[in-house]
Motif scaffolding. Structure first.
Motif, short mmCIF file in Angstrom:
data_model
loop_
_atom_site.label_atom_id
_atom_site.label_comp_id
_atom_site.label_asym_id
_atom_site.label_seq_id
_atom_site.Cartn_x
_atom_site.Cartn_y
_atom_site.Cartn_z
N SER A 178 28.93 5.27 -5.62
CA SER A 178 28.55 6.09 -4.46
C SER A 178 27.06 6.41 -4.48
O SER A 178 26.41 6.46 -3.43
CB SER A 178 29.37 7.38 -4.44
N LEU A 179 26.51 6.64 -5.68
CA LEU A 179 25.07 6.89 -5.79
C LEU A 179 24.28 5.66 -5.34
O LEU A 179 23.30 5.78 -4.59
CB LEU A 179 24.71 7.23 -7.24
N PHE A 180 24.71 4.49 -5.78
CA PHE A 180 24.03 3.25 -5.38
C PHE A 180 24.10 3.06 -3.86
O PHE A 180 23.10 2.74 -3.21
CB PHE A 180 24.69 2.06 -6.09
N LEU A 181 25.28 3.30 -3.30
CA LEU A 181 25.43 3.15 -1.85
C LEU A 181 24.62 4.19 -1.09
O LEU A 181 24.17 3.95 0.03
CB LEU A 181 26.91 3.25 -1.47
N GLY A 182 24.43 5.36 -1.71
CA GLY A 182 23.60 6.38 -1.08
C GLY A 182 22.17 5.91 -0.88
O GLY A 182 21.53 6.23 0.13
N GLY A 183 21.66 5.13 -1.84
CA GLY A 183 20.32 4.57 -1.69
C GLY A 183 20.26 3.58 -0.54
O GLY A 183 19.28 3.55 0.22
N ILE A 184 21.32 2.80 -0.39
CA ILE A 184 21.39 1.85 0.72
C ILE A 184 21.45 2.61 2.05
O ILE A 184 20.80 2.23 3.03
CB ILE A 184 22.60 0.92 0.55
#
Length: 222
Positions: A178-184
């Motif tokens: 979810s953190l990674f997708l938040g950057g996207i």
């Protein structure tokens, strides 16, 4: 027409209900935890072949609860502009970080997540480390989005971005995916983003939609 739904977990009744609105030539997108690739039995293979012979496409992301040993054994091929795995006929696994063109819509997909119940699961039986995306998969996602100037029509992921997760359940443990997708999410331009792992049917904004049992036309209006 393209439709989106949530986790099916290998339940034929759920799949039949999700397919009910479809017509010949339509596409159903399942946002993870498809669950029909689980034990490798002859009965399971027969069911996969039956799904693949339906008059519409069933395309699924992997979720947190898949048998990745079996799933990873399928060959990777090109499908609708991205890399995918053809399971059987028109049954397709959409891979992490890929961008496809489905019925004229550009679609970015990213499956996987981090199980919050893995201490109760048995490695290689009910839980696989491959649920967590690799650095290579994350880099591929970023490279593919960069090549498209960070513009797609739709996004389908298994887990929500951290912002979406916090809006729906502020007490939920932080998921690295979810953190990674938040950057996207901070950079991407899209019409709508669908996710499924929270097992809820809820629009949290004009562009963010949690799906579970609902079957939603991808270009729905609220």
């Amino acid at each position: 027409m393209v439709y989106v739904t949530g986790d099916i977990h290998g339940d034929p009744t759920r799949l039949n209900a999700a397919l009910r609105p479809l017509r010949k030539g339509d596409t159903l997108l399942v946002c993870g935890d498809f669950g029909f690739i689980w034990d490798g039995s002859p009965a399971e293979q027969k069911r996969l072949q039956k799904i693949g012979k339906l008059p519409y496409t069933v395309a699924f992301l992997d979720g947190r609860h898949e048998n990745f040993d079996l799933l990873d054994a399928y060959p990777v091929t090109s499908w609708q502009g991205g890399q995918a795995q053809i399971i059987s006929g028109q049954l397709v696994h959409l891979m992490r970080g890929e961008i496809y063109t489905v019925e004229g819509h550009t679609l970015f997909t990213f499956g996987g997540g981090e199980s919050d119940d893995r201490e109760f699961r048995q490695p290689g039986v009910s839980w696989w480390p491959r649920e967590v995306p690799s650095e290579e998969e994350m880099h591929r996602a970023l490279d593919n989005l960069t090549a498209r100037d960070w513009q797609v029509d739709y996004v389908c992921t298994h887990v929500p971005t951290l912002t979406a997760a916090n809006r729906m359940n502020p007490r939920r443990a932080v998921d690295g995916v979810s953190l990674f997708l938040g950057g996207i999410e901070q950079k991407i331009a899209c019409k709508r983003w669908y996710f499924a792992s929270l097992h809820r049917d809820q629009a949290i904004s004009d562009k963010r939609r949690a799906v579970f049992e609902d079957v939603v036309a991808i270009d729905y209006t609220r």
